[in-house]
Enzyme design. Structure first.
Site, PDB file in Angstrom:
ATOM      1  CE  LYS A 139      14.143   8.674  20.235  1.00 16.01           C
ATOM      2  NZ  LYS A 139      14.205   9.153  18.969  1.00 16.01           N
ATOM      3  CB  VAL A 186      11.648  -3.832  17.921  1.00  8.84           C
ATOM      4  CG1 VAL A 186      13.153  -4.085  18.034  1.00  8.84           C
ATOM      5  CG2 VAL A 186      11.062  -4.321  19.146  1.00  8.84           C
ATOM      6  N   GLY A 218      11.878   1.379  15.816  1.00 14.23           N
ATOM      7  CA  GLY A 218      11.025   2.430  15.415  1.00 14.23           C
ATOM      8  C   GLY A 218      11.281   3.789  15.562  1.00 14.23           C
ATOM      9  CG  MET A 258       9.038   5.527  18.227  1.00 16.73           C
ATOM     10  SD  MET A 258       7.277   5.235  18.038  1.00 16.73           S
ATOM     11  CE  MET A 258       6.573   6.921  19.354  1.00 16.73           C
ATOM     12  N   GLY A 309      13.151   2.541  22.133  1.00 18.85           N
ATOM     13  CA  GLY A 309      12.569   1.222  22.847  1.00 18.85           C
ATOM     14  C   GLY A 309      13.798   0.844  23.837  1.00 18.85           C
ATOM     15  CB  ALA A 312      12.286   2.849  27.023  1.00 19.85           C
ATOM     16  CG  ASP A 355      17.819   8.406  21.822  1.00 16.09           C
ATOM     17  OD1 ASP A 355      18.521   9.400  21.698  1.00 16.09           O
ATOM     18  OD2 ASP A 355      17.514   7.683  20.891  1.00 16.09           O
TER      19      ASP A 355
HETATM   20  P1  ATP Z   1      16.937   4.793  18.698  1.00 10.70           P
HETATM   21  O1  ATP Z   1      15.401   5.756  18.335  1.00 10.70           O
HETATM   22  O2  ATP Z   1      17.126   4.777  20.200  1.00 10.70           O
HETATM   23  O3  ATP Z   1      18.095   4.917  17.821  1.00 10.70           O
HETATM   24  P2  ATP Z   1      14.948   2.936  18.260  1.00 10.70           P
HETATM   25  O4  ATP Z   1      14.017   3.360  18.836  1.00 10.70           O
HETATM   26  O5  ATP Z   1      14.982   3.168  16.544  1.00 10.70           O
HETATM   27  O6  ATP Z   1      16.239   3.503  18.558  1.00 10.70           O
HETATM   28  P3  ATP Z   1      15.410   0.332  19.414  1.00 10.70           P
HETATM   29  O7  ATP Z   1      13.879  -0.396  19.580  1.00 10.70           O
HETATM   30  O8  ATP Z   1      16.020   0.955  20.447  1.00 10.70           O
HETATM   31  O9  ATP Z   1      15.213   1.349  18.193  1.00 10.70           O
HETATM   32  O10 ATP Z   1      16.362  -0.957  18.795  1.00 10.70           O
HETATM   33  C1  ATP Z   1      17.445  -0.797  17.991  1.00 10.70           C
HETATM   34  C2  ATP Z   1      18.214  -2.160  18.043  1.00 10.70           C
HETATM   35  O11 ATP Z   1      18.714  -2.148  19.396  1.00 10.70           O
HETATM   36  C3  ATP Z   1      17.346  -3.096  17.946  1.00 10.70           C
HETATM   37  O12 ATP Z   1      17.164  -3.628  16.422  1.00 10.70           O
HETATM   38  C4  ATP Z   1      17.906  -4.395  18.511  1.00 10.70           C
HETATM   39  O13 ATP Z   1      18.740  -5.034  17.871  1.00 10.70           O
HETATM   40  C5  ATP Z   1      18.843  -3.695  19.456  1.00 10.70           C
HETATM   41  N1  ATP Z   1      18.444  -3.627  21.247  1.00 10.70           N
HETATM   42  C6  ATP Z   1      19.074  -3.851  22.004  1.00 10.70           C
HETATM   43  N2  ATP Z   1      18.419  -3.882  23.553  1.00 10.70           N
HETATM   44  C7  ATP Z   1      17.121  -3.852  22.915  1.00 10.70           C
HETATM   45  C8  ATP Z   1      15.970  -3.894  23.658  1.00 10.70           C
HETATM   46  N3  ATP Z   1      15.785  -3.911  25.200  1.00 10.70           N
HETATM   47  N4  ATP Z   1      14.933  -3.595  23.173  1.00 10.70           N
HETATM   48  C9  ATP Z   1      14.691  -3.540  21.670  1.00 10.70           C
HETATM   49  N5  ATP Z   1      15.646  -3.420  20.944  1.00 10.70           N
HETATM   50  C10 ATP Z   1      17.091  -3.568  21.700  1.00 10.70           C
END
Ligand code: ATP
Length: 307
Positions: free
Chosen positions: A14, A100, A102, A104, A106, A109, A141
């Protein structure tokens, strides 16, 4: 058919077209008003029958993903099993296509994909609304990762209303070589705004009108993120990334969620390629992706086969 039943679900990344952040609430969360938009970068979660609940992860940033009980895909499987009283296990295999940490969603998702995959694998047949409630327990999210499309989020972002939105948009995403911690970015915005009167978060009419009209230039101008100054403060290099995208003629650019990914709106596939090339050539981004939006939420891509 002599085949072990398994199911694969794809869930999108997203971006927040607008993200307005209110003052911190008593429970520590911030009241949000946001417009989520799902774009065509995907994680895939494969669920296979197993005795225990286990997890493997592959992809370019797999080493950054926790494999323990904090992993959101694992937590989703455990929560669903617990709520519906399933004793079966599952092996989850996650293929990361979403950056990861980022900004977005992840992890969200993967949680949404794991819910849909385990629901199918275990034949629990939960209604979409029940899956939505479980999703909201897992993270703010996660409900949007189930829904996809373009939607307005309020509360912590988990209360969703599909937005009236027309048109297909062409995005370019500039990736950083590191993540930003979402809680840290929220702490930084509180620090930057200390002593200020913080208004109730509200989505602008300009953005909603641009979406209703399918007007890409107006949408580009209306992109906005209250967390952007905090992301810049923690990672000043992002300002240069934003400037390079604008120099390449992007209709608009904004830090996605809590960053550090920066997304740019372009006029079409060819322009997206131009902006992507400019970002790559400038060396400001660790990676560049092109993706259309909106796309649908978590969906089965390989149905359960009957044995
Ligand atoms: P958001 O935008 O939802 O706040 P994000 O996109 O910045 O999150 P994610 O990639 O969702 O970040 O990951 C944030 C943290 O969540 C990671 O640093 C990791 O430690 C943890 N995490 C837990 N499960 C997962 C997963 N399945 N994939 C990626 N990260 C995960």
């Amino acid at each position: 058919m002599g085949r072990t039943g398994g199911v694969t679900v794809r869930a999108p990344a997203k971006v927040n077209l607008e993200l307005r952040v209110g003052a911190p609430r008593a429970d520590g969360y911030h009241e949000l008003a946001t417009v989520f938009h799902a774009i065509g970068l995907f994680d895939e979660v494969q669920a296979l029958p197993a005795d225990d609940v286990t997890l493997t992860v592959e992809g370019s940033q797999a080493e950054l993903v926790p494999l323990d009980g904090t992993n959101l895909a694992l937590r989703a499987a455990v929560l669903l099993a617990d709520r519906v009283g399933v004793d079966d296990g599952v092996h989850l295999h996650v293929r990361k296509g979403i950056p990861v940490a980022g900004g977005m969603a992840g992890g969200s998702a993967d949680a949404a994909a794991a819910l849909v995959a385990c629901d199918a694998l275990w034949h629990t047949g939960l209604a979409r609304e029940d899956l939505h409630l479980l999703a909201a327990e897992l993270g703010s999210d996660v409900p949007f990762s189930l829904l996809g499309g373009t939607a307005i989020g309020t509360g912590r972002g988990e209360r969703l209303t599909p937005a009236l939105a027309r048109g297909e948009y062409h995005w370019v995403v500039a990736l950083a070589d590191h993540g930003l911690s979402t809680p840290e970015v929220y702490r930084e915005i509180d620090r930057l705004r200390a002593g200020d009167e913080v208004p109730e978060p509200e989505i602008s009419d300009a953005l909603m009108q641009a979406l209703r009209a399918g007007d890409a230039p107006a949408l580009g101008e209306a992109l906005a993120n209250d967390l952007q100054p905090a992301a810049f403060s923690l990672d000043p290099a992002l300002e240069r990334t934003l400037a390079v995208g604008y120099q390449a003629g992007a209709l608009g650019g904004v830090v996605s969620g809590s960053g550090p990914s920066v997304v740019f709106l372009t006029t079409g596939p060819e322009h997206a390629l131009d902006v992507a090339v400019a970002l790559t050539a400038s060396g400001v981004a660790a990676g560049v992706r092109r993706a259309p939006g909106p796309v649908g939420g978590a969906r089965i891509v390989e149905p359960v086969r009957d044995r």
